[in-house]
Structures are given as C-alpha cells and as structure tokens.
Design a protein around this motif. Sequence first.
Motif, PDB file in Angstrom:
ATOM      1  N   LYS A  27       0.847  -1.192   0.000  1.00 32.65           N
ATOM      2  CA  LYS A  27       0.000   0.000   0.000  1.00 32.65           C
ATOM      3  C   LYS A  27       0.882   1.242   0.000  1.00 32.65           C
ATOM      4  CE  LYS A  27      -3.791   2.195   2.525  1.00 32.65           C
ATOM      5  NZ  LYS A  27      -4.528   2.666   1.413  1.00 32.65           N
ATOM      6  N   LYS A  28       0.525   2.205  -0.833  1.00 32.93           N
ATOM      7  CA  LYS A  28       1.314   3.434  -0.973  1.00 32.93           C
ATOM      8  C   LYS A  28       0.491   4.643  -0.546  1.00 32.93           C
ATOM      9  CE  LYS A  28       4.736   1.592  -3.510  1.00 32.93           C
ATOM     10  NZ  LYS A  28       5.643   0.855  -2.753  1.00 32.93           N
ATOM     11  N   CYS A  29       1.188   5.696  -0.161  1.00 34.86           N
ATOM     12  CA  CYS A  29       0.550   6.969   0.164  1.00 34.86           C
ATOM     13  C   CYS A  29       0.465   7.825  -1.100  1.00 34.86           C
ATOM     14  CB  CYS A  29       1.377   7.735   1.191  1.00 34.86           C
ATOM     15  SG  CYS A  29       1.249   7.098   2.866  1.00 34.86           S
ATOM     16  N   ASP A  30      -0.565   8.686  -1.148  1.00 34.24           N
ATOM     17  CA  ASP A  30      -0.616   9.668  -2.233  1.00 34.24           C
ATOM     18  C   ASP A  30       0.131  10.922  -1.779  1.00 34.24           C
ATOM     19  OD1 ASP A  30      -2.278  11.013  -0.492  1.00 34.24           O
ATOM     20  OD2 ASP A  30      -4.124  10.422  -1.518  1.00 34.24           O
ATOM     21  N   GLU A  31       0.054  12.004  -2.565  1.00 28.54           N
ATOM     22  CA  GLU A  31       0.812  13.220  -2.243  1.00 28.54           C
ATOM     23  C   GLU A  31       0.350  13.871  -0.934  1.00 28.54           C
ATOM     24  OE1 GLU A  31      -0.888  13.247  -5.495  1.00 28.54           O
ATOM     25  OE2 GLU A  31       0.808  12.094  -6.215  1.00 28.54           O
TER      26      GLU A  31
ATOM     27  N   CYS B 149      -0.474  12.422   1.851  1.00 29.39           N
ATOM     28  CA  CYS B 149      -0.330  11.514   2.988  1.00 29.39           C
ATOM     29  C   CYS B 149       1.140  11.368   3.348  1.00 29.39           C
ATOM     30  CB  CYS B 149      -0.956  10.176   2.582  1.00 29.39           C
ATOM     31  SG  CYS B 149      -0.322   8.720   3.396  1.00 29.39           S
ATOM     32  N   VAL B 150       1.404  11.291   4.642  1.00 34.38           N
ATOM     33  CA  VAL B 150       2.765  11.044   5.110  1.00 34.38           C
ATOM     34  C   VAL B 150       2.917   9.560   5.425  1.00 34.38           C
ATOM     35  CG1 VAL B 150       4.463  11.514   6.909  1.00 34.38           C
ATOM     36  CG2 VAL B 150       3.051  13.370   6.017  1.00 34.38           C
ATOM     37  N   CYS B 151       1.975   9.031   6.190  1.00 34.92           N
ATOM     38  CA  CYS B 151       1.982   7.609   6.529  1.00 34.92           C
ATOM     39  C   CYS B 151       0.544   7.150   6.696  1.00 34.92           C
ATOM     40  CB  CYS B 151       2.771   7.358   7.809  1.00 34.92           C
ATOM     41  SG  CYS B 151       2.699   5.631   8.341  1.00 34.92           S
TER      42      CYS B 151
ATOM     43  N   VAL C 145      -5.035   5.915   9.318  1.00 35.40           N
ATOM     44  CA  VAL C 145      -6.017   4.860   9.562  1.00 35.40           C
ATOM     45  C   VAL C 145      -6.711   5.101  10.892  1.00 35.40           C
ATOM     46  CG1 VAL C 145      -6.284   2.395  10.086  1.00 35.40           C
ATOM     47  CG2 VAL C 145      -4.928   3.110   8.125  1.00 35.40           C
ATOM     48  N   ASP C 146      -5.929   5.438  11.933  1.00 26.15           N
ATOM     49  CA  ASP C 146      -6.505   5.643  13.255  1.00 26.15           C
ATOM     50  C   ASP C 146      -7.434   6.850  13.268  1.00 26.15           C
ATOM     51  OD1 ASP C 146      -5.681   6.852  16.387  1.00 26.15           O
ATOM     52  OD2 ASP C 146      -6.708   4.952  16.075  1.00 26.15           O
ATOM     53  N   GLN C 147      -7.110   7.879  12.520  1.00 31.63           N
ATOM     54  CA  GLN C 147      -7.937   9.066  12.503  1.00 31.63           C
ATOM     55  C   GLN C 147      -9.275   8.813  11.819  1.00 31.63           C
ATOM     56  OE1 GLN C 147      -5.495  12.060  10.683  1.00 31.63           O
ATOM     57  NE2 GLN C 147      -4.150  12.211  12.459  1.00 31.63           N
ATOM     58  N   LYS C 148      -9.336   7.887  10.878  1.00 30.71           N
ATOM     59  CA  LYS C 148     -10.566   7.606  10.153  1.00 30.71           C
ATOM     60  C   LYS C 148     -11.488   6.699  10.947  1.00 30.71           C
ATOM     61  CE  LYS C 148      -8.319   8.170   5.700  1.00 30.71           C
ATOM     62  NZ  LYS C 148      -7.827   7.480   4.506  1.00 30.71           N
TER      63      LYS C 148
END
Length: 136
Positions: free
Chosen positions: A119-123, A125-127, A132-135
């Motif tokens: 899984k990769k981050c987009d521009e 996103c840092v990590c 995930v925890d915030q969502k």
Amino acid sequence: MFIQELAKISGVAAKTIRYYESIGLIPNPPRADNNYRQYTPEAVERLRFIVSSRSLGFNLADIGEFLKARDEGTLPCTRVLDSFDQRIHEIDRHIADLLALRETLTHVREVGAALPPDKKCDEGCVCYLIEVDQKE
C-alpha cells in the motif's frame, strides 16, 4: 565554604545554586572580603532537601512553600503529605493516559499489520498507518 565547594559537596551545579538563590530557595549568603559567597553547612542540607524533593517530582514552587514553612518555624510535614496525595493522583492520571495511548498504538499496529504491504501513500499523505486511526 565557597560556591564551588558547596557544589561539589551537594552535587548541585554552581549555576543552579545561584538560580536557587535568585528565586529565594536558598538565602543569600554573606560575602567574603573578596565578594565571594560564603556558605554555611546549613546550605548543604537545604540543597539536599531541594534535590530530594525534586527527585520526588515536586516543583520549585512547592519546595519553596515547604522551606518557607520550615523557616517560619512550622512543621511542613502536613503540607508535604498533602502534596504527596496530589502527586500520587497526578501519577495515576498520567499512567491512565499512557495506558490509553498504549491501547491506541496497539490498535493502530494491528490495523497496519492487516493492510497490504505494498500500500502506498498519495501526495497528501505522510503515513497511511497514522491516518487509519484518525478515520476509525
């Protein structure tokens, strides 16, 4: 004794001793003819009390209250005992906060372990693990 000897005996840096004097934790000592501070053995005991109090987590304001009560001839032990109760309560609250943080980190770790490894981050996103925890 001069400040360097007091520092050596007490284990408190000369700069700290001067600071304690400036805020009134240690009385200003008399000066020698050369204008050097001259400390008494009582200064050693006072510094040891300050160091011991700091090691128990008391702040300088509390320590100042303890010393003021002693200097006024009253026994500060009741005040110290009340402060112990307050410190124990603060520590219990801090432990609870740390346990809650540990639980959150454990949860995020478990969620992260279940995600695809590629899984990769987009521009924006840092990590993705932290997001995930915030969502949730």
